[in-house]
Structures are given as structure tokens and as C-alpha cells.
Design an enzyme around this catalytic site. Structure first.
Site, PDB file in Angstrom:
ATOM      1  N   HIS A 155      16.280  19.529  46.460  1.00 35.13           N
ATOM      2  CA  HIS A 155      15.029  19.466  45.697  1.00 35.13           C
ATOM      3  C   HIS A 155      14.465  20.832  45.291  1.00 35.13           C
ATOM      4  O   HIS A 155      13.259  21.092  45.415  1.00 35.13           O
ATOM      5  CB  HIS A 155      13.969  18.700  46.508  1.00 35.13           C
ATOM      6  CG  HIS A 155      14.256  17.229  46.653  1.00 35.13           C
ATOM      7  ND1 HIS A 155      15.051  16.524  45.788  1.00 35.13           N
ATOM      8  CD2 HIS A 155      13.828  16.324  47.582  1.00 35.13           C
ATOM      9  CE1 HIS A 155      15.103  15.254  46.159  1.00 35.13           C
ATOM     10  NE2 HIS A 155      14.394  15.097  47.252  1.00 35.13           N
ATOM     11  N   HIS A 228       8.885  12.219  42.760  1.00 36.99           N
ATOM     12  CA  HIS A 228       9.176  11.764  44.121  1.00 36.99           C
ATOM     13  C   HIS A 228       8.039  10.914  44.687  1.00 36.99           C
ATOM     14  O   HIS A 228       7.632  11.085  45.840  1.00 36.99           O
ATOM     15  CB  HIS A 228       9.445  12.980  45.010  1.00 36.99           C
ATOM     16  CG  HIS A 228      10.383  12.722  46.141  1.00 36.99           C
ATOM     17  ND1 HIS A 228      10.081  11.863  47.180  1.00 36.99           N
ATOM     18  CD2 HIS A 228      11.618  13.207  46.414  1.00 36.99           C
ATOM     19  CE1 HIS A 228      11.091  11.852  48.028  1.00 36.99           C
ATOM     20  NE2 HIS A 228      12.043  12.651  47.588  1.00 36.99           N
ATOM     21  N   GLU A 359      13.962   7.420  42.556  1.00 35.20           N
ATOM     22  CA  GLU A 359      13.963   8.685  41.811  1.00 35.20           C
ATOM     23  C   GLU A 359      15.025   8.633  40.718  1.00 35.20           C
ATOM     24  O   GLU A 359      16.221   8.574  41.006  1.00 35.20           O
ATOM     25  CB  GLU A 359      14.286   9.842  42.770  1.00 35.20           C
ATOM     26  CG  GLU A 359      13.338   9.951  43.949  1.00 35.20           C
ATOM     27  CD  GLU A 359      13.973  10.652  45.143  1.00 35.20           C
ATOM     28  OE1 GLU A 359      14.384  11.815  45.024  1.00 35.20           O
ATOM     29  OE2 GLU A 359      14.090  10.012  46.207  1.00 35.20           O
TER      30      GLU A 359
END
Ligand code: GLA
Length: 395
Positions: A155, A228, A359
Site C-alpha cells: 500500500h 480502502h 478494493e
């Protein structure tokens, strides 16, 4: 979400004088980043409390002002978003009995986010999901990224797009919308190229939260942006999502190794707990999935463009979430790492399976897996992708 947001209340008469309010709401478009002095700040925050888009100061991070924006639609449903990490902090909508609560995990104050919850509601970048061993090549150049998830990069690294302050522009003609801009500098978190990123959130009268992502670079780089948000359609994080029912248009998924890096195989979901072609509750087969669901689904898209790819529903609240995207993949994460250490603003523990993420994305580790759809962006090209989440009541 009960205990999560101070907005959990029946908002009777909230939008009574809608038409009047609409006029009031044609307010000053604000470039938060341009607000260099207190005088200017005062002038830009002009919305009436009931306006379609409300802006309030929330704090500051890295010497930059952080705001909370409330986007309200005609039905009175509202989404709050902060320019810190582009985080969706709440999405308040009615259940089948008209009781309003937030369907996403979030906090009432900025301090909750500064304690680094696992990406709650945030924009994820420069690369959403994992890059094996924190390393990738473009042509002959090798780039090294933070290993912030065991041996791998996750991420965007130590300080990804979820932990930076974005510049904001609000728009109040038509549906309320908020455009966030961020310049990720060449070398930031190890990624090459100055990357100019825009994310526009628009909240429509149909209860759709549209997310339009665009980016441009001045050197070849990799980009994979997502949101997210952790959903719990009951509105109460002390009720797990195990009874939520999920349907995903994916006939294959990407199996992973112990570090959650895809093996490279695109495996048929048939006969596996990953077959959500027909709706199944999350809890039905989760015990057969080592560690719980945290996998990328290969979406079976009919054509290029934004398409309905997943539907989540909850019979308790009667709420339904539909996910539309033009991305090729969907990471379904069932909140396996939530372990009670993080508390809601109301002090309730957020336990395992308290919420789940859907996601939309390109596949994990695509920079190292040439057979996967490419995530490389070159100078002169435009990264552009749209994802929409829509909340409604089951018929
Ligand atoms: C993603 C990952 C998960 C986990 C969460 C945050 O969804 O796929 O493995 O890291 O983010 O906890």
C-alpha cells in the site's frame, strides 16, 4: 456506524428546505491549499450547516490544514471525507427501518487516524496492494521500496497516499463533489517520477459514491490506486460481517503464497471457497480459507468500462452495496487482521471480521508479473479509472 460516528441519528427534517438550501449551497469553490492565512480561511468556509457540501477545519498534519468535508445528497444521506489521506470517514445512510448509521469504519476525530489504523477509508497509492520483496524493474532500472509488510511492500510504503495531506477543491453545482490533488515527488517512497494525482469523489442523489482517479508522470513508474473503505452494512462493528452475503463476477482468482504474493496462477474458482459467482455468506466457507479472505479476484468483465462487479448485502439492516469499476481486479479482504486493539470513537473494540474491504485494483505484484495487466505509466500517458460504490435497500 453505531459508536463510530456522532452522526448516528435519525435526521428528521434535515433537508426540509432543500431547494432553498440548494441555492445557499452554490458556495465558494475552495482550494484549501491556497488558504495561506486565517482571513482567507474564514472566507472560504461559507456553507450553511445544511448545505450540500460542508467544510470544517479538522486539524493539521505536517504543517498543513486538514479539513472534513460533508457531502449530502437529496435523500439526506451523507458521506464525510477528509483531505488527510483522502479518507472516507463515514457514510451515513438509512437501514430498512429508516435508522441512520455509518456503513464504514471510521473515527470522529483526526487523532484516530494519526494512530495509523490499517488504512481505514483511505486512498491507497502509489501502489495499492503488495509488491514482492519491495523491488521492481522498469526497463533496466531497479527500484527499491520499503518492506513494510514482512518481506514485501504494501500500500505505497511507510508513508503512502493514505498518510499525506491532499489539496482540495470543492464543487457544489450538481452533485456535491470533492477533488483531491497530490504531487508525489520523484523518489518518494522509492518510486520513480513526479506523479500528479487527482481523485474526485462525487456523491450522487442515487447514493453512489463515485471515485474518479487520474494521474500523470514525468518518468516511467507504476500506479495502482484504490480506496480502502471497510464496510459493515449493519452499521454496527460489533456485529461481524460473517452473515453478509457477497456475489462477485469473477471466475478466477490469484492464489497467493504465505506472504500474500500471487503465485502467478489464475485459478478457476469452481469448487473452491472463492466461488462467489452466486451469492454466499462470508462465514459459510471462511474456515476453509487459510487466514481468511484476503485475495484478488480476476473480474469477468463483459466490456471495457465501468461495470457492476460485486454486490454485498445484509438482511439484518436490509442494506446493499454494489461495486462498479473498470479495474480488472478486486481485493476481497475480510478484516482478518482486525484484533480488537483499535477502538471506535465510542470505545468499542474493532474485532476480527468487524468489517470488510472490496478494493478495486490491478493485480498485486503486477510490476513483477509480466503476465498480469500492466501497471506501468509512462510520460505522456494518462492514468484514468473510475470506481463507484452504491448503497441502497434490498427490494
Ligand atoms: C489489504 C491487504 C491486507 C491487509 C489490509 C490492511 O487489504 O490485502 O492483507 O494488509 O490491507 O490491514
Amino acid at each position: 456506524m453505531a459508536g463510530l460516528s456522532s452522526k448516528n441519528k435519525n435526521n428528521n427534517g434535515y433537508m426540509k428546505n432543500w431547494h432553498q438550501l440548494f441555492i445557499v449551497s452554490i458556495m465558494v469553490t475552495t482550494l484549501a491549499a491556497a488558504c495561506n492565512n486565517a482571513e482567507e480561511k474564514k472566507e472560504t468556509v461559507t456553507a450553511a450547516p445544511e448545505a450540500k457540501l460542508k467544510q470544517e477545519k479538522w486539524g493539521s498534519v505536517d504543517g498543513k490544514d486538514v479539513y472534513l468535508y460533508t457531502l449530502t445528497n437529496k435523500s439526506g444521506a451523507e458521506v464525510t471525507i477528509t483531505n488527510y489521506g483522502g479518507i472516507v470517514t463515514s457514510w451515513v445512510s438509512p437501514d430498512k427501518n429508516g435508522i441512520k448509521s455509518s456503513v464504514v469504519l471510521g473515527f470522529d476525530s483526526l487523532s484516530g487516524y494519526l494512530a495509523r489504523p490499517p488504512y481505514f477509508g483511505a486512498i491507497i497509492g502509489r501502489y495499492g496492494n503488495r509488491i514482492a520483496k519491495g523491488s521492481f524493474k522498469i526497463d533496466t532500472a531497479t527500484y527499491t521500496l520499503a518492506k513494510n509488510n514482512g518481506a514485501n511492500h504494501l500500500h505505497g510504503g511507510d508513508k503512502g497516499f493514505d498518510k499525506v495531506v491532499w489539496d482540495a477543491i470543492t464543487q457544489t453545482t450538481g452533485p456535491a463533489s470533492l477533488t483531491l490533488h497530490y504531487l508525489s515527488k520523484d523518489g518518494e517512497e522509492g518510486y520513480p517520477g513526479n506523479l500528479k494525482v487527482n481523485v474526485t469523489y462525487t456523491f450522487t442523489d442515487d447514493n453512489e459514491l463515485n471515485m474518479e482517479y487520474s494521474a500523470e508522470t514525468d518518468k516511467p513508474t507504476v500506479v495502482n490506486l484504490t480506496n480502502h473503505s471497510y464496510f459493515n452494512l449493519t452499521g454496527d462493528p460489533s456485529t461481524t460481517i460473517l452473515n453478509h452475503s457477497l456475489q462477485v463476477n469473477a471466475d478466477r482468482y490469484t492464489p497467493v503464497d504465505k506472504g500474500l504474493i500471487p503465485t502467478g496462477e489464475l485459478k478457476d474458482v469452481k469448487g473452491t471457497p472463492f466461488d462467489f459467482l452466486q451469492p454466499h455468506t462470508i462465514g459459510e466457507r471462511i474456515a476453509a480459507v487459510d487466514g481468511g479472505y484476503d485475495h484478488n479476484f480476476v473480474l469477468t468483465k463483459k466490456e471495457k468500462g465501468v461495470e457492476l462487479v460485486a454486490t454485498l448485502s445484509d438482511s439484518l439492516s436490509g442494506r446493499k452495496l454494489e461495486v462498479f469499476t473498470e479495474e480488472p481486479g478486486l481485493q476481497f479482504y475480510s478484516g482478518n487482521f482486525l484484533d480488537g486493539t483499535i477502538k471506535t470513537s465510542g470505545g468499542k473494540a474493532i474485532n476480527k471480521y468487524a468489517a470488510l474491504c472490496l478494493e478495486t485494483q490491478h493485480f498485486p505484484d503486477a510490476p513483477n508479473q509480466p503476465a498480469f495487466p500492466s501497471t506501468i505509466l509512462k510520460p505522456g500517458e494518462k492514468y484514468h479509472t473510475i470506481t463507484k460504490y452504491k448503497i441502497s435497500l434490498n427490494k
